[in-house]
Design an enzyme around this catalytic site. Structure first.
Site, PDB file in Angstrom:
ATOM      1  N   LYS A 190       0.869  -1.176   0.000  1.00  0.00           N
ATOM      2  CA  LYS A 190       0.000   0.000   0.000  1.00  0.00           C
ATOM      3  C   LYS A 190       0.908   1.229   0.000  1.00  0.00           C
ATOM      4  CE  LYS A 190      -3.847   2.065   2.695  1.00  0.00           C
ATOM      5  NZ  LYS A 190      -4.718   1.891   3.879  1.00  0.00           N
ATOM      6  N   SER A 194      -9.725   2.092   3.101  1.00  0.00           N
ATOM      7  CA  SER A 194      -8.821   2.846   2.255  1.00  0.00           C
ATOM      8  C   SER A 194      -7.831   1.983   1.469  1.00  0.00           C
ATOM      9  CB  SER A 194      -8.013   3.841   3.103  1.00  0.00           C
ATOM     10  OG  SER A 194      -7.166   3.163   4.002  1.00  0.00           O
ATOM     11  N   SER A 243     -10.003  -0.260   7.248  1.00  0.00           N
ATOM     12  CA  SER A 243      -9.382  -0.065   5.934  1.00  0.00           C
ATOM     13  C   SER A 243      -8.721  -1.301   5.330  1.00  0.00           C
ATOM     14  CB  SER A 243      -8.355   1.066   5.989  1.00  0.00           C
ATOM     15  OG  SER A 243      -9.014   2.303   5.937  1.00  0.00           O
TER      16      SER A 243
END
Lengths: 95, 477, 485
Positions: free
Chosen positions: C77, C152, C176
Site C-alpha cells: 500500500k 482505504s 481499511s
C-alpha cells in the site's frame, strides 16, 4: 451543533488550510452533519468512566542515551522544496 | 499609587544528554546546520518517537533535589501550533500530568533573610530548531539541529516581588542543575533560558494584574534589566490610564526595552492532547530510590556543612557553594592547606578576582587548588606573610611554579630571627631621632611610620607581628 | 497458472525448483500490465526493481538461504515508506515524495526476499471507505468495475482480488483492511494494535492504525504475518512479546469453539441479503463444531461517532507536518509564511482530508475538548469494556464486515455521514485495539460478502485458525472475477 461560516473560517485558520470562499457553505453543512452524528455520544452518561487514550495498557519503553544517527543532510534535503547552505528556506519570519 | 510587582519564571534547561529526547541524533552544540537533524527530528512522514531514558532520570533527579513529587505516571502531550522551526507542527511536551510537581527553592534576600519560592511543576519537552533571520534572498533559513534536544521546563509560582528576587531564584536553579550535572548551564549557547511573567497590581489588591510574558532572556543581567524595564512600562501604562494587554514581549538588550512579538500576537489555541505515539512514563519507587541514593550533595546541604565544618559565615559559605566547581576547589584547597577561613578569603578574593579579570572559569585556573593550598600552608607556618603571599600568588598565576618554588626563587622567606629584626630596629631608631622623640611625646600615630621603615628595610619580609612587638618594646623602653 | 496458486503453493513450487522467482515476477508484472490501468489499482509499478529483487531471490535460493517467502512477489500500500521509491499516500501533497528510508514492515519483507512489484492506490492518507478520495482517482472493484473496491486499502484489495499479486500490505484505522477485503472478496487481517510496527507507515490516527496482510486466504495471511509481526525498538507502541508461529496453529479443530454474535451487528442498516449470507456462514461453523452464543456490545452503536472524534483529532495533528517546508508539495510563490502554509496545505490536501483535519481541529479546540475529545475517550473505554466482557464467554466474535456489498462509484461521495457508516461494524475493533479479519463468505447480486471475525488481544493464532478451517470447508475464497481468472 450547527457550524457557521465564521466557525469554518476559524478552524481553517487554526489548521492553516486555505479554502475557497465558495466552498465554505459546503464545509459548514458537512461539518454540521458530522458533528450531529458525533453528538450521539451525548446520550451516554460517562461521568464515572475514565478516558482511554490508548488501546495498549503498557508503560513507555525507554531508550538508552546513545547517539545512533549519522548525518544524512544531503539525502534528506534532496526531497526538500527549497534549501541553501544546508538550511531549509521559508518566507521571511518576523518575530 | 503604590504598586506591587508579581513575577513568575519559566526556566528552560537543556538536559545534558548525548542524544535527543526522542531520537538517536547528537545534541552537540555548534554543528553545521541540519547535520544533526535525523528523520525523527525532521518529522518525516512515518517516523515515531522513542523516549530517552537519561532525560527521564535527569528530570526525576531535579524533582528529588527540590523536594517535589516525582510522578509515578506522567504523560506526554502534543502542543499544536505552526512555526517553521517546529517540524511536526506540534511540540511533544507534558501538559496535564508532568513528571515533577511541587517543590521549592529558598533564595537569599539582600537583608540577610531568605524566602521560599514554590515551584509549580517541571516537565519534559523537546526543544525547537532555530530560525536564522540573516538575509538569504529575503528568506528565513531553518536549522533543525536543536530540534528534539531535551528540555526541562521549570515553572515557578508567581512568588517573586522584584527583579532581584527573580535573578536570585534563577541563579539558584542554575547552580542546582549544574550540581546535578543535568544541564551545562551555558546561557550563551542557550542551554539555560528564561521567560518571565510579569504583572503589577496596587498594593493590597488581591487579584493579579494582567501579565505579559518576556521571552528568551539569555543572561542574568538581562533578566533583571528586562523585568525592571517591563515593570516601569506597565506602571507607566496604568498610571496613564491605560490597560495592560496580555501578550508576549521580546527584550531587546541593545535598546534596553521590550516590544510585543508579532508572531505571537494572535491568541493561541494549542489543542493539547495525549501523544498517541507515546505511552505513559512509569517510574517505580525502587527506581526513584536508586536515583535518590545517587544524588550529589546539593548546594544548600553543602553550604550548611561549610558553616558547621569550616566555621564559615553563612554569606561566605553561600558564595563558595554557589557553584559546584568553586565548592570543590575550595575543599581541595582546605584539604592541602587547612586554615578554612584563610582559604575561603583567598578563593573568594584573590582567586576570584584573577579569574574574573581574565574571564576564566575555575576549571581553567592556572593556580590549582593544590598550589593555593600549598601557599596557605606557608602563610600558616609563618614562612611568608599575607602581604608577601599576594606576590607569591601572582607569580604562581604567571606560571612560575608552586609556592615553595616561588618563595625560594625570589627569596621571599620571612625574617623571623629576633636578633636580625632588633638590629634593624636599632638602626632605624638611631636614624630618626626626631620621630622617636615625637612618638615618645605622645604621637602614637607615628608607630605606623616605624613599622613601614622596618618593612621597607626588610623588603616586606619581616614577620609583621614580631616587628610590632619588638618595636613597641624598643620605643617604649 | 501461477496466479491461481496460493502463497503456500508458490512457496513449495519455488522450493521444488518448478519455477523461479523471476518467472513468477514476470508473470505478475504481465498481469499488472494487462489489468492495472483499468482497475487503477497502482500508483507506482516498480518492474525493474522487482525483477532485480527476483533474481536476487533466486540466487539466494541457489545458495540454500531461502525462507518460505523468498521469491514471492508482493505489493505495498502506498502508505508504507519505501526507500528511493515514491510514497504518495494517495495525496497530491506527497506526489513528489521519494521516501528516504524503508518502513520496518517494508524492511522485513524485503529481508524475507519478497520482490516488490509496486505501490497500490489508496484513499488519500487512508481517509475513506471507497478509494474515491485518492489524488490518483478511484480504484475499480474487479467484480464490477462500476463499483468501489472499498477503502482505504482499495488498491491492495483489488490487486489481490484480480490476482495481480498474491499478497498486498494494507493498513486499517477503522476498517481499511477488512472492509475492502470484504467488498473485493479476499482475506484481510488487521492484527492487534502493537503487533505490527508502525514505523515508516505514514500515520493517519496513531492510536488506531495497524498494518496487516491482504491475501487470498488465511493460510497465506499466516505465512506473511509470521514475517510482518514483531517488536520494533523504533515504535514505542510496538508490543514487546514473542511472535508465535501463525501457520502452526491453523489446523486446530473447531470443536467447542465459542462464537459470539453481537445482536447489535444484525440490526437495522444491515442489508437483508448480506445478513442471510452471514447466517449461512455461521451455520457452517456450527457444522464444524462451534457453539454460537448471542452476546451484546451495547456501546458499539456509538463506535462511529466516537471514531469520528478520535481519528480526526489525531489526524489533525499528524498531518501538521505537511507544511511545504521540508518535503512534499509547496505552493507557487508564497507571499509570506502564512500563505506558504495555507496554500501548500489547501492545495496539497483533498476535500476529505481537509474535512477530517477540520473536524479534529474543532474537536480539540478550546472549549470543545471535554465535550468531544474527552467524551470520545470515555466512550472508547466503554466500547473496549464491552469486548472484554464478551471475551469472558466467547473465543471469537463474528458478524458482517460491512452492512452492504460494494456500492456504485460516486454513490456516497456527496454524503460523508453515509460513507462513514459503511465502517459501522469494523471501527469498534480499532477503538479497542483488537485483531479483526474479513473472509469471503458468499455473494449477493454477484458481489462478494465478507464475514468479520474479531479475536481477543494478541490471539491472531486463533483468529487465523478459525478463518482457515472455514476456508477448508468452503470455496468462496477461491472464486475469481471472470475477467481475471
Amino acid at each position: 451543533m450547527s457550524l457557521q461560516k465564521e466557525d469554518v473560517e476559524k478552524i481553517a485558520h487554526l489548521a492553516r488550510l486555505a479554502i475557497d470562499e465558495a466552498d465554505i457553505p459546503d464545509y459548514a453543512r458537512n461539518l454540521s452533519s458530522i458533528f450531529r452524528l458525533i453528538e450521539e455520544m451525548d446520550a451516554v452518561d460517562t461521568g464515572a468512566v475514565t478516558p482511554m487514550a490508548h488501546p495498549l495498557d503498557m508503560p513507555q519503553r525507554l531508550r538508552d542515551d546513545a547517539v545512533s544517527e549519522e548525518n544524512q543532510r544531503e539525502h534528506f534535503q534532496q526531497i526538500a522544496p527549497q534549501v541553501e547552505n544546508g538550511l531549509y528556506l521559508v518566507p521571511q519570519v518576523i518575530e | 499609587m503604590q504598586w506591587e510587582v508579581v513575577i513568575g519564571l519559566e526556566i528552560h534547561a537543556q538536559l545534558a544528554t548525548k542524544s535527543k529526547i526522542f531520537s538517536g541524533a547528537s545534541t552537540a552544540y555548534g554543528a553545521a546546520p541540519n547535520t544533526q537533524a535525523c528523520a525523527v527530528d525532521l518529522g518525516l512522514p512515518g517516523v515515531l518517537p522513542v523516549l530517552n531514558k537519561e532525560a527521564v532520570c535527569m528530570a526525576a533527579k531535579f524533582g528529588l533535589a527540590i523536594g517535589a513529587r516525582v510522578a509515578s505516571r506522567s504523560v506526554f502531550a502534543r502542543k499544536n501550533y505552526f512555526y517553521p522551526d517546529l517540524p511536526k507542527g506540534y511540540q511533544i511536551s507534558q501538559f496535564e500530568l508532568p513528571i515533577v510537581e511541587g517543590g521549592y527553592i529558598d533564595i537569599d534576600l539582600d537583608d540577610g533573610g531568605s524566602k521560599r519560592i514554590d515551584v509549580t511543576r517541571a516537565h519534559l519537552e523537546e526543544d525547537a530548531g532555530k530560525s536564522l533571520h540573516e538575509d538569504v534572498h529575503g528568506m528565513t533559513g531553518i536549522d533543525l539541529n536543536r530540534a528534539g534536544t531535551p528540555l526541562l521546563e521549570i515553572v515557578s509560582e508567581p512568588d517573586m516581588r522584584c527583579a532581584k528576587e527573580a535573578v536570585a531564584y534563577m541563579r539558584k536553579i542554575h547552580s542546582l542543575v549544574r550540581y546535578l550535572e543535568i544541564c551545562d548551564g551555558n546561557m550563551q549557547e542557550g542551554s539555560f533560558r528564561c521567560d518571565a511573567n510579569v504583572s503589577v497590581r496596587p498594593v493590597g489588591q488581591k487579584e493579579l494584574g494582567t501579565r505579559t510574558e518576556l521571552k528568551n532572556i539569555n543572561s542574568f543581567r538581562f533578566v533583571e534589566r528586562a523585568i525592571n524595564f517591563e515593570i516601569e512600562r506597565q506602571i507607566d501604562v496604568l498610571e496613564g490610564g491605560g490597560k495592560i494587554v496580555q501578550e508576549t514581549r521580546l527584550y531587546d538588550a541593545d535598546k534596553d526595552s521590550t516590544r510585543a512579538m508579532r508572531s505571537k500576537e494572535e491568541a493561541n489555541d494549542y489543542r493539547y492532547f495525549p501523544d498517541p505515539d507515546l505511552l505513559p512514563v512509569v517510574i517505580e519507587p525502587e527506581f526513584l530510590d536508586t536515583l535518590k541514593t545517587g544524588l550529589p550533595e546539593l548546594p544548600d546541604e553543602k553550604r550548611q556543612r561549610f558553616v558547621d565544618e569550616f566555621e564559615l559565615g553563612a554569606y561566605d559559605a553561600g558564595v563558595l557553594t554557589a557553584s559546584r566547581e568553586i565548592a570543590e576547589y575550595f575543599e581541595a584547597v582546605v584539604a592541602t592547606g587547612g586554615a578554612a577561613k584563610l582559604s575561603a578569603n583567598w578563593v573568594m578574593g584573590e582567586l576570584t578576582g584573577a579569574l574574573n579579570k581574565g574571564g576564566q572559569d575555575i576549571a581553567d585556573s592556572p593556580v590549582s587548588a593544590q598550589m593555593l593550598g600549598g601557599m596557605i600552608l606557608r602563610i600558616s607556618d609563618n614562612t611568608i606573610s599575607g602581604k608577601i603571599a599576594k606576590e607569591v600568588f601572582e607569580a604562581m598565576w604567571a606560571g612560575e611554579g608552586d609556592a615553595d618554588t616561588v618563595i625560594e626563587a625570589k627569596g621571599l622567606k620571612q625574617i623571623t630571627d629576633t636578633g636580625a629584626i632588633e638590629s634593624i630596629i636599632d638602626e632605624i631608631i638611631a636614624a630618626n631621632p626626631g620621630q622617636v622623640e615625637q612618638y615618645r611625646g605622645g604621637k602614637d600615630k607615628l608607630f605606623g611610620f616605624f613599622v613601614g621603615q622596618v618593612m621597607k628595610a626588610t623588603q616586606g619580609k619581616a614577620n609583621p607581628q614580631q616587628v610590632n612587638e619588638l618595636l613597641k618594646a624598643k620605643l617604649n623602653g | 497458472m501461477y496466479h491461481h496458486k496460493t502463497i503456500a503453493e508458490l512457496s513449495r513450487g519455488l522450493a521444488a525448483g518448478e519455477y523461479t522467482s523471476e518467472q513468477l515476477t514476470r508473470h505478475f508484472l504481465q498481469r499488472i500490465e494487462e489489468h492495472g490501468a483499468a482497475l487503477n489499482c497502482f500508483i507506482t509499478v516498480t518492474a525493474a526493481e522487482a525483477l532485480a529483487q527476483a533474481r536476487e531471490a533466486d540466487q539466494r535460493r541457489a545458495r540454500g538461504e531461502a525462507g518460505p517467502l523468498t521469491g514471492i512477489p508482493m505489493v505495498h500500500k502506498d502508505i508504507f515508506c519505501t526507500d528511493g521509491v515514491k510514497t504518495s499516500c494517495g495525496s497530491k501533497m506527497l506526489d513528489n515524495f521519494i521516501a528516504p528510508y524503508d518502513a520496518t514492515v517494508v524492511h522485513k519483507l524485503k529481508d524475507a526476499g519478497m520482490p516488490m512489484l509496486g505501490k497500490t492506490n489508496m484513499d488519500e492518507f487512508a481517509m475513506g471507505s471507497s478509494n474515491e478520495t485518492s489524488f490518483y482517482g478511484p480504484v475499480k472493484n474487479p467484480w464490477n468495475t462500476d463499483t468501489v473496491p472499498g477503502g482505504s486499502s482499495g488498491g491492495s484489495a483489488a490487486v489481490v482480488a484480480a490476482r495481480l499479486a498474491p499478497f498486498a500490505t494494507g493498513t486499517d484505522t477503522g476498517g481499511s483492511i477488512r472492509q475492502p477485503a470484504a467488498l473485493c472478496g479476499i482475506t484481510g487481517l488487521k492484527p492487534t494494535y502493537g503487533r505490527v510496527s508502525r514505523f515508516g507507515m505514514i500515520a493517519f490516527a496513531s492510536s488506531l492504525d495497524q498494518g496487516g496482510p491482504m491475501t487470498g486466504n488465511a493460510e497465506d495471511a499466516a505465512l506473511v504475518l509470521n514475517v510482518m509481526a514483531g517488536f520494533d525498538a523504533r515504535d514505542s507502541t510496538s508490543a514487546e512479546r514473542e511472535v508465535p508461529d501463525y501457520s502452526a496453529g491453523l489446523a486446530r479443530p473447531l470443536d467447542g469453539l465459542r462464537i459470539g454474535l453481537p445482536r447489535e451487528y444484525f440490526g437495522a442498516g444491515l442489508n437483508a441479503e448480506v445478513a442471510k449470507v452471514i447466517e449461512i456462514a455461521i451455520e457452517q461453523y456450527k457444522q464444524l463444531g462451534a457453539e454460537v452464543i448471542e452476546i451484546s456490545l451495547p456501546n458499539s452503536k456509538l463506535s462511529v461517532p466516537t471514531y469520528y472524534v478520535v481519528a480526526p483529532a489525531e489526524c489533525s495533528s499528524n498531518l501538521s507536518r505537511f507544511d511545504g517546508v521540508r518535503f512534499g508539495y509547496r505552493c507557487e510563490a508564497p507571499k509570506d509564511l502564512d500563505d506558504l502554509y495555507k496554500r501548500s496545505r489547501g492545495e496539497g490536501f483533498g476535500a476529505e482530508v481537509k474535512r477530517r483535519i477540520m473536524i479534529g481541529t474543532y474537536a480539540l479546540s478550546a472549549g470543545y475538548y471535554d465535550a468531544y475529545y474527552l467524551q470520545a475517550q470515555k466512550m472508547r473505554h466503554l466500547i473496549s469494556d464491552d469486548f472484554k466482557q464478551a471475551f469472558k464467554n466467547v473465543d471469537v466474535v463474528m458478524g458482517p464486515t460491512a452492512p452492504d456489498v460494494a456500492f456504485g462509484l460516486g454513490a456516497k461521495s456527496d454524503d460523508p455521514v453515509s460513507m462513514y457508516l459503511s465502517d459501522i461494524y469494523t471501527i469498534a475493533a480499532n477503538l479497542a485495539g483488537l485483531p479483526g479479519m474479513s473472509i469471503p463468505a458468499g455473494f449477493v447480486n454477484e458481489m462478494p460478502v465478507g464475514l468479520q471475525l474479531i479475536g481477543n488481544y494478541f490471539d491472531e493464532v486463533r483468529l487465523l485458525n478459525v478463518a482457515h478451517k472455514y476456508q477448508q470447508a468452503t470455496d468462496w475464497h477461491m472464486r475469481l472475477p471472470d475477467a481475471y481468472a
